[in-house]
Scaffold this motif. Structure first.
Motif, PDB file in Angstrom:
ATOM      1  N   PRO A  86     -15.064  -7.351 -17.904  1.00  0.00           N
ATOM      2  CA  PRO A  86     -13.736  -8.647 -17.186  1.00  0.00           C
ATOM      3  C   PRO A  86     -13.399  -8.854 -18.282  1.00  0.00           C
ATOM      4  O   PRO A  86     -12.104  -8.983 -18.053  1.00  0.00           O
ATOM      5  CB  PRO A  86     -15.147  -9.166 -17.851  1.00  0.00           C
ATOM      6  N   ASP A  87     -12.952  -8.107 -19.598  1.00  0.00           N
ATOM      7  CA  ASP A  87     -11.632  -7.781 -20.028  1.00  0.00           C
ATOM      8  C   ASP A  87     -10.526  -7.040 -20.041  1.00  0.00           C
ATOM      9  O   ASP A  87      -9.297  -7.077 -20.618  1.00  0.00           O
ATOM     10  CB  ASP A  87     -11.717  -8.042 -21.970  1.00  0.00           C
ATOM     11  N   ARG A  88     -10.555  -6.263 -18.497  1.00  0.00           N
ATOM     12  CA  ARG A  88     -10.051  -5.668 -17.509  1.00  0.00           C
ATOM     13  C   ARG A  88      -9.593  -4.478 -18.664  1.00  0.00           C
ATOM     14  O   ARG A  88      -8.121  -3.772 -18.227  1.00  0.00           O
ATOM     15  CB  ARG A  88      -8.563  -5.747 -17.945  1.00  0.00           C
ATOM     16  N   LEU A  89     -10.480  -3.699 -19.560  1.00  0.00           N
ATOM     17  CA  LEU A  89     -10.542  -2.611 -19.900  1.00  0.00           C
ATOM     18  C   LEU A  89     -11.594  -1.918 -19.135  1.00  0.00           C
ATOM     19  O   LEU A  89     -12.711  -1.317 -18.862  1.00  0.00           O
ATOM     20  CB  LEU A  89     -11.309  -2.276 -21.412  1.00  0.00           C
ATOM     21  N   PRO A  90     -10.841  -0.006 -19.205  1.00  0.00           N
ATOM     22  CA  PRO A  90     -12.140   0.904 -18.083  1.00  0.00           C
ATOM     23  C   PRO A  90     -12.547   1.124 -19.003  1.00  0.00           C
ATOM     24  O   PRO A  90     -12.361   1.505 -20.239  1.00  0.00           O
ATOM     25  CB  PRO A  90     -10.631   2.312 -17.804  1.00  0.00           C
ATOM     26  N   LEU A  91     -13.708   1.759 -17.781  1.00  0.00           N
ATOM     27  CA  LEU A  91     -14.878   2.616 -18.686  1.00  0.00           C
ATOM     28  C   LEU A  91     -15.478   3.784 -17.962  1.00  0.00           C
ATOM     29  O   LEU A  91     -14.542   3.905 -16.808  1.00  0.00           O
ATOM     30  CB  LEU A  91     -16.265   1.533 -18.760  1.00  0.00           C
TER      31      LEU A  91
END
Length: 70
Positions: free
Chosen positions: A41-46
Motif C-alpha cells: 500500500p505504501d507503493r514499495l515493491p515486494l
C-alpha cells in the motif's frame, strides 16, 4: 514495475519518498535477483525468492529518505 499486483488494503498509505529513486536489491538471504510481483500500500515493491522462499521488499528508498522519517 509492470505485471505486479497491488496488495489488498483497507486504506491507502501514500508513499513518503520518491518512487523514482528506489534502489532495487537482491534477496537479502541468498542474493538471488527476483522480479517484484506485488506492490505494498505504501507503493514499495515486494518480491518472492523461489530459492529460499522469502518475501522481501525488492526496492528501498535511499537511506537519506528513510532517515527523514525517523
Amino acid at each position: 514495475l509492470r505485471n505486479t499486483t497491488q496488495c489488498p488494503s483497507n486504506s491507502y498509505a501514500p508513499a513518503r519518498w520518491s518512487l523514482e529513486e528506489l534502489e532495487f536489491r537482491a534477496c537479502p538471504l541468498c542474493r538471488s535477483n527476483n522480479k517484484p510481483s506485488l506492490i505494498r500500500p505504501d507503493r514499495l515493491p515486494l518480491a518472492f525468492c523461489e530459492k529460499c522462499q522469502l518475501w522481501y521488499v525488492a526496492a528501498l528508498p535511499p537511506l537519506e529518505e528513510i532517515q527523514k522519517l525517523y
